[in-house]
Design a protein around this motif. Sequence first.
Motif, PDB file in Angstrom:
ATOM      1  N   SER A  46       0.822  -1.208   0.000  1.00 45.76           N
ATOM      2  CA  SER A  46       0.000   0.000   0.000  1.00 45.76           C
ATOM      3  C   SER A  46       0.858   1.261   0.000  1.00 45.76           C
ATOM      4  O   SER A  46       0.532   2.246  -0.659  1.00 45.76           O
ATOM      5  CB  SER A  46      -0.913   0.008   1.217  1.00 45.76           C
ATOM      6  OG  SER A  46      -1.614   1.216   1.294  1.00 45.76           O
ATOM      7  N   SER A  54      -7.671  -2.702  -2.799  1.00 45.87           N
ATOM      8  CA  SER A  54      -7.492  -3.916  -1.998  1.00 45.87           C
ATOM      9  C   SER A  54      -7.379  -5.152  -2.886  1.00 45.87           C
ATOM     10  O   SER A  54      -6.671  -6.102  -2.549  1.00 45.87           O
ATOM     11  CB  SER A  54      -8.637  -4.074  -1.006  1.00 45.87           C
ATOM     12  OG  SER A  54      -9.867  -4.063  -1.667  1.00 45.87           O
ATOM     13  N   ARG A  75      -8.302  -4.549   3.939  1.00 40.26           N
ATOM     14  CA  ARG A  75      -8.720  -3.208   4.371  1.00 40.26           C
ATOM     15  C   ARG A  75      -8.617  -3.063   5.891  1.00 40.26           C
ATOM     16  O   ARG A  75      -8.212  -2.021   6.399  1.00 40.26           O
ATOM     17  CB  ARG A  75     -10.144  -2.913   3.900  1.00 40.26           C
ATOM     18  CG  ARG A  75     -10.209  -2.617   2.408  1.00 40.26           C
ATOM     19  CD  ARG A  75     -11.535  -2.015   2.024  1.00 40.26           C
ATOM     20  NE  ARG A  75     -12.656  -2.898   2.211  1.00 40.26           N
ATOM     21  CZ  ARG A  75     -13.132  -3.723   1.276  1.00 40.26           C
ATOM     22  NH1 ARG A  75     -12.592  -3.764   0.081  1.00 40.26           N
ATOM     23  NH2 ARG A  75     -14.167  -4.494   1.524  1.00 40.26           N
ATOM     24  N   ARG A  76      -8.957  -4.127   6.628  1.00 42.83           N
ATOM     25  CA  ARG A  76      -8.844  -4.085   8.088  1.00 42.83           C
ATOM     26  C   ARG A  76      -7.396  -3.923   8.535  1.00 42.83           C
ATOM     27  O   ARG A  76      -7.104  -3.157   9.455  1.00 42.83           O
ATOM     28  CB  ARG A  76      -9.410  -5.368   8.704  1.00 42.83           C
ATOM     29  CG  ARG A  76     -10.868  -5.276   8.992  1.00 42.83           C
ATOM     30  CD  ARG A  76     -11.292  -6.431   9.902  1.00 42.83           C
ATOM     31  NE  ARG A  76     -12.517  -6.968   9.378  1.00 42.83           N
ATOM     32  CZ  ARG A  76     -12.650  -8.117   8.730  1.00 42.83           C
ATOM     33  NH1 ARG A  76     -11.602  -8.889   8.532  1.00 42.83           N
ATOM     34  NH2 ARG A  76     -13.806  -8.522   8.278  1.00 42.83           N
ATOM     35  N   GLN A  79      -6.359  -0.346   7.858  1.00 41.29           N
ATOM     36  CA  GLN A  79      -6.990   0.579   8.798  1.00 41.29           C
ATOM     37  C   GLN A  79      -6.344   0.480  10.177  1.00 41.29           C
ATOM     38  O   GLN A  79      -6.220   1.484  10.881  1.00 41.29           O
ATOM     39  CB  GLN A  79      -8.485   0.315   8.895  1.00 41.29           C
ATOM     40  CG  GLN A  79      -9.238   0.787   7.676  1.00 41.29           C
ATOM     41  CD  GLN A  79     -10.686   0.342   7.683  1.00 41.29           C
ATOM     42  OE1 GLN A  79     -11.112  -0.385   8.555  1.00 41.29           O
ATOM     43  NE2 GLN A  79     -11.435   0.778   6.681  1.00 41.29           N
ATOM     44  N   GLY A  82      -3.574   2.747  10.338  1.00 38.64           N
ATOM     45  CA  GLY A  82      -3.892   4.154  10.117  1.00 38.64           C
ATOM     46  C   GLY A  82      -3.917   4.539   8.644  1.00 38.64           C
ATOM     47  O   GLY A  82      -3.907   5.715   8.318  1.00 38.64           O
ATOM     48  N   HIS A  84      -6.232   4.746   5.840  1.00 42.13           N
ATOM     49  CA  HIS A  84      -7.637   4.684   5.481  1.00 42.13           C
ATOM     50  C   HIS A  84      -7.808   5.059   4.020  1.00 42.13           C
ATOM     51  O   HIS A  84      -7.203   6.010   3.537  1.00 42.13           O
ATOM     52  CB  HIS A  84      -8.451   5.639   6.363  1.00 42.13           C
ATOM     53  CG  HIS A  84      -8.294   5.337   7.819  1.00 42.13           C
ATOM     54  ND1 HIS A  84      -8.896   4.264   8.433  1.00 42.13           N
ATOM     55  CD2 HIS A  84      -7.571   5.950   8.779  1.00 42.13           C
ATOM     56  CE1 HIS A  84      -8.562   4.235   9.705  1.00 42.13           C
ATOM     57  NE2 HIS A  84      -7.749   5.252   9.942  1.00 42.13           N
ATOM     58  N   GLY A  85      -8.645   4.317   3.312  1.00 42.40           N
ATOM     59  CA  GLY A  85      -8.903   4.606   1.904  1.00 42.40           C
ATOM     60  C   GLY A  85      -9.798   5.811   1.742  1.00 42.40           C
ATOM     61  O   GLY A  85     -10.799   5.953   2.428  1.00 42.40           O
ATOM     62  N   ARG A  86      -9.416   6.681   0.873  1.00 43.70           N
ATOM     63  CA  ARG A  86     -10.208   7.871   0.577  1.00 43.70           C
ATOM     64  C   ARG A  86     -10.309   8.034  -0.923  1.00 43.70           C
ATOM     65  O   ARG A  86      -9.372   7.725  -1.648  1.00 43.70           O
ATOM     66  CB  ARG A  86      -9.555   9.138   1.156  1.00 43.70           C
ATOM     67  CG  ARG A  86      -9.375   9.139   2.651  1.00 43.70           C
ATOM     68  CD  ARG A  86     -10.713   9.332   3.354  1.00 43.70           C
ATOM     69  NE  ARG A  86     -10.564   9.427   4.783  1.00 43.70           N
ATOM     70  CZ  ARG A  86     -10.715   8.417   5.614  1.00 43.70           C
ATOM     71  NH1 ARG A  86     -11.009   7.226   5.177  1.00 43.70           N
ATOM     72  NH2 ARG A  86     -10.577   8.607   6.905  1.00 43.70           N
TER      73      ARG A  86
END
Length: 133
Positions: A46, A54, A75-76, A79, A82, A84-86
């Motif tokens: 990432s 993902s 995704r978990r 997250q 820290g 986070h997908g935007r």
Amino acid sequence: MLAAQFQCSPSGIRKLIKRCLDQLAKHPGRPRKTTHVMDRNIIRASREDPRRTSTDIQVVVTSPNEPVPSRRTIRRRLQAQGLHGRRPVKKPFISEKNRRSRVEWAKAHLSWGRQEWAKHVWSDESKFNLFGS
């Protein structure tokens, strides 16, 4: 031996060892499908390319001898670190007409000195709609 070395009773050493082993053995809930190595690889993938989805990370991380993590699991893990997908904000392109007028304005004011520029106040432009779109 440990009791003499740490100057405490043998029963105290036994209780301490038993407590540590009990804490290591108990893990409530479903066991994790990903290993620490796979979690690290997910985060690395990432960070290498923040625009990866993902699904793309799932393809990169998957190896033949490990179970395939779900997209939700990926995704978990992100997250938890820290990340986070935007969605990127959609910005309108500058139209050809506005582009030409900006260049003309810049060429017209190319010869201005400090005194002419000092007479003007610069601020950021913002558009506010009170009603409607």
